[in-house]
Write a protein that holds these residues in place. Structure first.
Motif, PDB file in Angstrom:
ATOM      1  N   VAL A 185      38.558  43.339  56.196  1.00 34.67           N
ATOM      2  CA  VAL A 185      39.681  44.090  56.774  1.00 34.67           C
ATOM      3  C   VAL A 185      39.967  43.589  58.188  1.00 34.67           C
ATOM      4  O   VAL A 185      41.120  43.370  58.564  1.00 34.67           O
ATOM      5  CB  VAL A 185      39.394  45.611  56.771  1.00 34.67           C
ATOM      6  N   ALA A 186      38.917  43.374  58.969  1.00 40.57           N
ATOM      7  CA  ALA A 186      39.091  42.885  60.342  1.00 40.57           C
ATOM      8  C   ALA A 186      39.747  41.497  60.348  1.00 40.57           C
ATOM      9  O   ALA A 186      40.669  41.244  61.144  1.00 40.57           O
ATOM     10  CB  ALA A 186      37.752  42.843  61.070  1.00 40.57           C
ATOM     11  N   ASN A 187      39.304  40.606  59.477  1.00 39.68           N
ATOM     12  CA  ASN A 187      39.884  39.263  59.412  1.00 39.68           C
ATOM     13  C   ASN A 187      41.338  39.310  58.953  1.00 39.68           C
ATOM     14  O   ASN A 187      42.198  38.603  59.489  1.00 39.68           O
ATOM     15  CB  ASN A 187      39.068  38.352  58.495  1.00 39.68           C
ATOM     16  N   ALA A 188      41.620  40.125  57.944  1.00 37.71           N
ATOM     17  CA  ALA A 188      42.993  40.262  57.465  1.00 37.71           C
ATOM     18  C   ALA A 188      43.873  40.873  58.554  1.00 37.71           C
ATOM     19  O   ALA A 188      45.008  40.432  58.769  1.00 37.71           O
ATOM     20  CB  ALA A 188      43.027  41.126  56.211  1.00 37.71           C
ATOM     21  N   ARG A 189      43.342  41.864  59.275  1.00 38.91           N
ATOM     22  CA  ARG A 189      44.106  42.509  60.352  1.00 38.91           C
ATOM     23  C   ARG A 189      44.458  41.496  61.440  1.00 38.91           C
ATOM     24  O   ARG A 189      45.593  41.450  61.920  1.00 38.91           O
ATOM     25  CB  ARG A 189      43.323  43.679  60.949  1.00 38.91           C
ATOM     26  N   GLU A 190      43.488  40.656  61.801  1.00 40.71           N
ATOM     27  CA  GLU A 190      43.736  39.654  62.837  1.00 40.71           C
ATOM     28  C   GLU A 190      44.848  38.693  62.403  1.00 40.71           C
ATOM     29  O   GLU A 190      45.778  38.409  63.160  1.00 40.71           O
ATOM     30  CB  GLU A 190      42.453  38.883  63.128  1.00 40.71           C
ATOM     31  N   THR A 191      44.764  38.205  61.171  1.00 35.09           N
ATOM     32  CA  THR A 191      45.760  37.256  60.672  1.00 35.09           C
ATOM     33  C   THR A 191      47.130  37.895  60.538  1.00 35.09           C
ATOM     34  O   THR A 191      48.137  37.337  60.982  1.00 35.09           O
ATOM     35  CB  THR A 191      45.307  36.677  59.319  1.00 35.09           C
TER      36      THR A 191
ATOM     37  N   GLU B 243      38.255  35.601  53.647  1.00 30.38           N
ATOM     38  CA  GLU B 243      36.955  35.096  54.096  1.00 30.38           C
ATOM     39  C   GLU B 243      36.280  36.175  54.935  1.00 30.38           C
ATOM     40  O   GLU B 243      36.906  36.764  55.819  1.00 30.38           O
ATOM     41  CB  GLU B 243      37.121  33.842  54.954  1.00 30.38           C
ATOM     42  N   ALA B 244      35.026  36.420  54.644  1.00 28.82           N
ATOM     43  CA  ALA B 244      34.266  37.403  55.408  1.00 28.82           C
ATOM     44  C   ALA B 244      32.787  37.031  55.321  1.00 28.82           C
ATOM     45  O   ALA B 244      32.249  36.886  54.234  1.00 28.82           O
ATOM     46  CB  ALA B 244      34.486  38.805  54.846  1.00 28.82           C
ATOM     47  N   TYR B 245      32.204  36.831  56.462  1.00 26.90           N
ATOM     48  CA  TYR B 245      30.784  36.482  56.529  1.00 26.90           C
ATOM     49  C   TYR B 245      30.101  37.461  57.460  1.00 26.90           C
ATOM     50  O   TYR B 245      30.370  37.428  58.655  1.00 26.90           O
ATOM     51  CB  TYR B 245      30.601  35.042  57.012  1.00 26.90           C
ATOM     52  N   PRO B 246      29.265  38.349  56.959  1.00 25.82           N
ATOM     53  CA  PRO B 246      28.895  38.522  55.550  1.00 25.82           C
ATOM     54  C   PRO B 246      30.070  39.107  54.754  1.00 25.82           C
ATOM     55  O   PRO B 246      30.985  39.686  55.334  1.00 25.82           O
ATOM     56  CB  PRO B 246      27.729  39.496  55.598  1.00 25.82           C
ATOM     57  N   ALA B 247      30.013  38.960  53.447  1.00 23.37           N
ATOM     58  CA  ALA B 247      31.101  39.391  52.564  1.00 23.37           C
ATOM     59  C   ALA B 247      31.104  40.909  52.424  1.00 23.37           C
ATOM     60  O   ALA B 247      30.643  41.473  51.443  1.00 23.37           O
ATOM     61  CB  ALA B 247      30.970  38.719  51.202  1.00 23.37           C
ATOM     62  N   LYS B 248      31.606  41.563  53.438  1.00 18.95           N
ATOM     63  CA  LYS B 248      31.692  43.030  53.478  1.00 18.95           C
ATOM     64  C   LYS B 248      33.143  43.422  53.677  1.00 18.95           C
ATOM     65  O   LYS B 248      33.902  42.741  54.376  1.00 18.95           O
ATOM     66  CB  LYS B 248      30.863  43.596  54.634  1.00 18.95           C
TER      67      LYS B 248
END
Length: 147
Positions: A131-137, A121-126
């Motif tokens: 990468v930031a969301n995946a890194r956090e998880t 999931e990325a808003y906006p889809a960039k």
């Protein structure tokens, strides 16, 4: 893990003519919740050999948490974090390859055999946001998992 920042997780493995399809299925199932159905497609290779493609998609949060819990057992999770820029594409998909033999034994290791693809999931889809969301998880998994 409260929120799962993925739209879905796809897992896929090939069973070649020299392999036992049931063992490959067991390897894939070791990463999935019990009630997830496997899709099975039979193909023929270049030399006429049988290839069975086994795959599953999990979309419910609890199912994705199960897969993520299994991924938390990865010893190389720090390596995955270091390689996120290469592992996330421009369509916000994260790719991993897991060792099919290890998965058959119930272990989770990077290697050939099982492809994991998840839409981040990325808003906006960039890509950068994905990468930031995946890194956090994955960082949270690295901190919590395997303990």
């Amino acid at each position: 893990m409260p929120k799962v920042p993925f739209h879905y997780v796809d897992l896929r493995a090939f069973s070649y003519a020299t392999e036992d399809v049931k063992r490959v299925e067991q390897a894939l199932r070791s990463l999935l919740p019990e009630d997830v159905e496997l899709d099975r497609v039979e193909n023929v290779g270049h030399h006429g050999d049988r290839i069975v493609v086994l795959s599953a998609r999990v979309e419910r949060a609890d199912e994705m948490r199960h897969v993520l819990d299994r991924l938390s057992e990865l010893e190389d999770l720090d390596r995955v974090l270091d390689e996120l820029d290469e592992r996330v594409d421009d369509n916000c998909a994260l790719f991993l390859r897991l060792d099919k033999q290890a998965a058959f034994r119930g272990d989770v290791r990077l290697g050939p055999g099982v492809t994991v693809r998840t839409k981040v999931e990325a808003y906006p889809a960039k890509k950068e946001k994905a990468v930031a969301n995946a890194r956090e998880t994955l960082s949270r998994l690295a901190d919590d998992g395997g303990d």
